[in-house]
Design a protein around this motif. Structure first.
Motif, PDB file in Angstrom:
ATOM      1  N   CYS A   1       0.713  -1.265  -0.099  1.00  3.81           N
ATOM      2  CA  CYS A   1      -0.203   0.106  -0.015  1.00  3.81           C
ATOM      3  C   CYS A   1       0.931   1.250   0.134  1.00  3.81           C
ATOM      4  CB  CYS A   1      -0.794   0.066   1.274  1.00  3.81           C
ATOM      5  SG  CYS A   1      -2.068  -1.432   1.103  1.00  3.81           S
ATOM      6  N   LYS A   2       1.767   1.196   0.627  1.00  2.00           N
ATOM      7  CA  LYS A   2       2.648   2.411   0.822  1.00  2.00           C
ATOM      8  C   LYS A   2       3.808   2.634  -0.367  1.00  2.00           C
ATOM      9  CE  LYS A   2       3.095   2.431   5.896  1.00  2.00           C
ATOM     10  NZ  LYS A   2       3.800   2.416   7.090  1.00  2.00           N
ATOM     11  N   MET A   3       3.606   1.666  -1.249  1.00  3.21           N
ATOM     12  CA  MET A   3       4.733   1.872  -2.492  1.00  3.21           C
ATOM     13  C   MET A   3       4.003   1.575  -3.587  1.00  3.21           C
ATOM     14  SD  MET A   3       6.791  -1.512  -1.020  1.00  3.21           S
ATOM     15  CE  MET A   3       8.045  -1.524  -2.141  1.00  3.21           C
ATOM     16  N   ALA A   4       2.445   1.718  -3.794  1.00  3.71           N
ATOM     17  CA  ALA A   4       1.709   1.856  -5.085  1.00  3.71           C
ATOM     18  C   ALA A   4       0.675   2.835  -4.908  1.00  3.71           C
ATOM     19  CB  ALA A   4       1.031   0.356  -4.949  1.00  3.71           C
ATOM     20  N   GLU A   5       0.491   3.491  -6.240  1.00  3.06           N
ATOM     21  CA  GLU A   5      -0.728   4.280  -6.345  1.00  3.06           C
ATOM     22  C   GLU A   5      -1.302   3.683  -7.811  1.00  3.06           C
ATOM     23  OE1 GLU A   5      -0.461   9.052  -8.318  1.00  3.06           O
ATOM     24  OE2 GLU A   5       1.417   7.970  -7.582  1.00  3.06           O
ATOM     25  N   VAL A   6      -2.549   4.154  -7.543  1.00  4.95           N
ATOM     26  CA  VAL A   6      -3.595   3.614  -8.699  1.00  4.95           C
ATOM     27  C   VAL A   6      -4.336   4.939  -9.340  1.00  4.95           C
ATOM     28  CG1 VAL A   6      -5.525   2.205  -8.929  1.00  4.95           C
ATOM     29  CG2 VAL A   6      -3.867   1.511  -7.391  1.00  4.95           C
ATOM     30  N   ARG A   7      -4.313   5.007 -10.661  1.00 10.84           N
ATOM     31  CA  ARG A   7      -5.194   5.937 -11.378  1.00 10.84           C
ATOM     32  C   ARG A   7      -6.045   5.322 -12.261  1.00 10.84           C
ATOM     33  NH1 ARG A   7      -2.161  11.530 -13.261  1.00 10.84           N
ATOM     34  NH2 ARG A   7      -1.258  11.354 -11.174  1.00 10.84           N
ATOM     35  N   ARG A   8      -7.228   5.808 -12.076  1.00 14.26           N
ATOM     36  CA  ARG A   8      -8.096   5.572 -13.363  1.00 14.26           C
ATOM     37  C   ARG A   8      -8.242   6.463 -14.541  1.00 14.26           C
ATOM     38  NH1 ARG A   8     -14.547   5.364 -13.928  1.00 14.26           N
ATOM     39  NH2 ARG A   8     -14.825   3.832 -15.510  1.00 14.26           N
ATOM     40  N   GLY A   9      -8.263   5.912 -15.741  1.00 14.50           N
ATOM     41  CA  GLY A   9      -8.223   6.686 -17.011  1.00 14.50           C
ATOM     42  C   GLY A   9      -7.741   6.020 -17.998  1.00 14.50           C
ATOM     43  N   ASP A  10      -7.817   6.604 -19.334  1.00 14.86           N
ATOM     44  CA  ASP A  10      -7.280   5.973 -20.589  1.00 14.86           C
ATOM     45  C   ASP A  10      -5.816   6.386 -20.238  1.00 14.86           C
ATOM     46  OD1 ASP A  10      -6.023   7.022 -23.373  1.00 14.86           O
ATOM     47  OD2 ASP A  10      -7.948   5.605 -23.754  1.00 14.86           O
ATOM     48  N   SER A  11      -4.873   5.199 -20.562  1.00 18.65           N
ATOM     49  CA  SER A  11      -3.467   5.166 -20.290  1.00 18.65           C
ATOM     50  C   SER A  11      -2.711   6.139 -21.227  1.00 18.65           C
ATOM     51  CB  SER A  11      -3.073   3.822 -20.578  1.00 18.65           C
ATOM     52  OG  SER A  11      -3.401   2.882 -19.642  1.00 18.65           O
ATOM     53  N   LEU A  12      -3.355   6.651 -22.353  1.00 20.08           N
ATOM     54  CA  LEU A  12      -2.822   7.529 -23.105  1.00 20.08           C
ATOM     55  C   LEU A  12      -2.967   8.792 -22.687  1.00 20.08           C
ATOM     56  CD1 LEU A  12      -3.395   5.933 -26.771  1.00 20.08           C
ATOM     57  CD2 LEU A  12      -1.492   5.593 -25.246  1.00 20.08           C
ATOM     58  N   LYS A  13      -4.062   9.219 -22.386  1.00 14.97           N
ATOM     59  CA  LYS A  13      -4.444  10.268 -21.680  1.00 14.97           C
ATOM     60  C   LYS A  13      -3.800  10.524 -20.371  1.00 14.97           C
ATOM     61  CE  LYS A  13      -8.819  11.079 -24.102  1.00 14.97           C
ATOM     62  NZ  LYS A  13     -10.438  11.085 -23.929  1.00 14.97           N
ATOM     63  N   VAL A  14      -3.624   9.536 -19.577  1.00 14.37           N
ATOM     64  CA  VAL A  14      -2.906   9.874 -18.320  1.00 14.37           C
ATOM     65  C   VAL A  14      -1.353   9.994 -18.641  1.00 14.37           C
ATOM     66  CG1 VAL A  14      -2.249   8.358 -16.387  1.00 14.37           C
ATOM     67  CG2 VAL A  14      -4.456   8.539 -17.074  1.00 14.37           C
ATOM     68  N   LEU A  15      -0.832   9.427 -19.693  1.00 15.68           N
ATOM     69  CA  LEU A  15       0.625   9.757 -20.272  1.00 15.68           C
ATOM     70  C   LEU A  15       0.850  11.278 -20.346  1.00 15.68           C
ATOM     71  CD1 LEU A  15       3.043   7.860 -20.417  1.00 15.68           C
ATOM     72  CD2 LEU A  15       2.159   7.507 -22.770  1.00 15.68           C
ATOM     73  N   ASP A  16      -0.072  11.710 -21.113  1.00 11.74           N
ATOM     74  CA  ASP A  16      -0.208  13.070 -21.294  1.00 11.74           C
ATOM     75  C   ASP A  16      -0.131  13.800 -20.148  1.00 11.74           C
ATOM     76  OD1 ASP A  16       0.212  12.724 -24.171  1.00 11.74           O
ATOM     77  OD2 ASP A  16      -1.995  12.850 -24.073  1.00 11.74           O
ATOM     78  N   ALA A  17      -1.123  13.569 -19.195  1.00 12.81           N
ATOM     79  CA  ALA A  17      -1.147  14.421 -17.913  1.00 12.81           C
ATOM     80  C   ALA A  17       0.222  14.158 -17.221  1.00 12.81           C
ATOM     81  CB  ALA A  17      -2.345  13.943 -17.107  1.00 12.81           C
ATOM     82  N   LEU A  18       0.709  12.953 -17.065  1.00 16.18           N
ATOM     83  CA  LEU A  18       1.939  12.725 -16.255  1.00 16.18           C
ATOM     84  C   LEU A  18       3.080  13.553 -16.777  1.00 16.18           C
ATOM     85  CD1 LEU A  18       1.690   8.869 -15.950  1.00 16.18           C
ATOM     86  CD2 LEU A  18       1.594  10.660 -14.274  1.00 16.18           C
ATOM     87  N   ASN A  19       3.185  13.807 -18.427  1.00 19.84           N
ATOM     88  CA  ASN A  19       4.413  14.535 -18.807  1.00 19.84           C
ATOM     89  C   ASN A  19       4.014  16.032 -18.399  1.00 19.84           C
ATOM     90  OD1 ASN A  19       6.341  15.079 -20.560  1.00 19.84           O
ATOM     91  ND2 ASN A  19       4.835  15.847 -22.220  1.00 19.84           N
ATOM     92  N   LYS A  20       2.595  16.555 -18.424  1.00 20.80           N
ATOM     93  CA  LYS A  20       2.733  17.970 -17.950  1.00 20.80           C
ATOM     94  C   LYS A  20       3.107  18.315 -16.567  1.00 20.80           C
ATOM     95  CE  LYS A  20      -1.029  18.856 -21.482  1.00 20.80           C
ATOM     96  NZ  LYS A  20      -2.468  19.006 -21.664  1.00 20.80           N
ATOM     97  N   SER A  21       2.687  17.256 -15.851  1.00 13.54           N
ATOM     98  CA  SER A  21       2.947  17.329 -14.199  1.00 13.54           C
ATOM     99  C   SER A  21       4.567  17.176 -13.924  1.00 13.54           C
ATOM    100  CB  SER A  21       2.018  16.448 -13.440  1.00 13.54           C
ATOM    101  OG  SER A  21       2.594  15.061 -13.778  1.00 13.54           O
ATOM    102  N   GLY A  22       5.164  16.516 -14.905  1.00 19.44           N
ATOM    103  CA  GLY A  22       6.630  16.622 -14.705  1.00 19.44           C
ATOM    104  C   GLY A  22       7.099  15.329 -13.905  1.00 19.44           C
ATOM    105  N   ARG A  23       6.189  14.149 -14.180  1.00 18.54           N
ATOM    106  CA  ARG A  23       6.490  12.883 -13.428  1.00 18.54           C
ATOM    107  C   ARG A  23       7.660  12.289 -14.107  1.00 18.54           C
ATOM    108  NH1 ARG A  23       2.264  10.703  -9.841  1.00 18.54           N
ATOM    109  NH2 ARG A  23       3.754   8.968  -9.700  1.00 18.54           N
ATOM    110  N   LEU A  24       8.528  11.357 -13.565  1.00 19.19           N
ATOM    111  CA  LEU A  24       9.539  10.714 -14.074  1.00 19.19           C
ATOM    112  C   LEU A  24       9.574   9.233 -13.675  1.00 19.19           C
ATOM    113  CD1 LEU A  24      12.829  13.002 -13.993  1.00 19.19           C
ATOM    114  CD2 LEU A  24      11.596  12.035 -16.245  1.00 19.19           C
ATOM    115  N   PHE A  25       9.775   8.343 -14.532  1.00 22.43           N
ATOM    116  CA  PHE A  25       9.897   7.004 -14.275  1.00 22.43           C
ATOM    117  C   PHE A  25      10.975   6.291 -15.132  1.00 22.43           C
ATOM    118  CE2 PHE A  25       5.249   8.618 -14.474  1.00 22.43           C
ATOM    119  CZ  PHE A  25       4.911   7.819 -13.033  1.00 22.43           C
ATOM    120  N   THR A  26      11.484   5.246 -14.266  1.00 20.79           N
ATOM    121  CA  THR A  26      12.841   4.683 -14.840  1.00 20.79           C
ATOM    122  C   THR A  26      12.451   3.430 -15.461  1.00 20.79           C
ATOM    123  OG1 THR A  26      13.131   3.686 -12.511  1.00 20.79           O
ATOM    124  CG2 THR A  26      14.261   5.570 -12.880  1.00 20.79           C
TER     125      THR A  26
END
Length: 244
Positions: free
Chosen positions: A143-168
């Motif tokens: 629970c402390k290591m996970a986050e869940v988001r509902r939405g179209d994966s492609l649209k969420v990808l755009d939102a993550l880019n705008k918010s500056g989130r980084l993934f390895t």
């Protein structure tokens, strides 16, 4: 004589009726056994293979859109990840920040957490899938290591880019043969979501070939498992168009 003839017809009708009922019961029994076999396959295959949550069974939502990665494929994916030579010399899983697009059951993201990832964001549009992901997260005590988001994966990808989130580490495992694989890769190629040296793992049908001509993504390996292909790409700022 007429009475005997009538009795004979009745017997034939009764025999025919009995035979039809037997056939219906056999058909129902066959369907029941197939469902049991199908269910047992999921129960056997859907588990965390190794790491701190080894052996935890994962819930699979019912529905044709859910196509969990089989254990043998998943084990191969993570063995390859563990041995990838990355530009910055790090391990693909150790302390990784993971994005699990089209998450389904959360199978790949959860396995990552079990094997040393620091955090996973699970994305899916299906309420049933996300309910299963949340249950699996709780069951694995992540629970402390996970986050869940509902939405179209492609649209969420755009939102993550705008918010500056980084993934390895990013998993892309959309429904097969719907043209989603290359669209997702295009967005990942042109966004800043994947850290330099980050890894993208794409699972797709053998009937849907992925593009290899990206500006910043380099295809480093591809494996086939029956109908399924798995591609490994690295975000490399030095990569030029055509992967050369």
């Amino acid at each position: 004589m007429f009475a005997e003839s009538g009795d004979g017809n009745n017997n034939k009708r009764n025999a025919h009726y009995f035979l039809q009922k037997v056939l219906q019961l056999l058909k129902c029994a066959k369907i029941f056994m197939l469902n049991l076999k199908f269910k047992s396959l999921f129960e056997v295959c859907m588990r965390i293979i190794t790491g701190i949550a080894k052996g935890i069974k994962l819930k699979v939502p019912r529905g044709l859109d859910v196509r969990p990665t089989a254990d043998r494929v998943k084990e191969s994916i993570f063995n390859i990840l563990a041995n990838l030579e990355l530009p910055n010399g790090r391990n693909a899983l150790a302390e990784a920040t993971v994005l699990d697009l089209f998450a389904g059951t959360g199978n790949l993201g959860l396995e990552s957490l079990s094997r040393g990832a620091a955090h996973t964001l699970f994305v899916d549009h299906s309420l049933a899938s996300l309910a299963a992901v949340k249950e699996n997260i709780n069951h694995a005590n992540f629970c402390k290591m996970a986050e869940v988001r509902r939405g179209d994966s492609l649209k969420v990808l755009d939102a993550l880019n705008k918010s500056g989130r980084l993934f390895t580490l990013v998993f892309v495992d959309p429904p097969y043969n719907r043209g989603l694989v290359n669209t997702a890769l295009q967005k990942l190629d042109m966004s800043d979501v994947v850290e330099h040296g980050g890894v993208i793992v794409v699972e797709h049908s053998k009937h849907e070939q992925i593009n290899t001509d990206w500006h910043y993504l380099k295809l480093v390996r591809s494996e086939r498992y029956g109908e399924t292909l798995v591609a490994f790409l690295i975000q490399d700022e030095k990569t030029t168009l055509g992967g050369s």
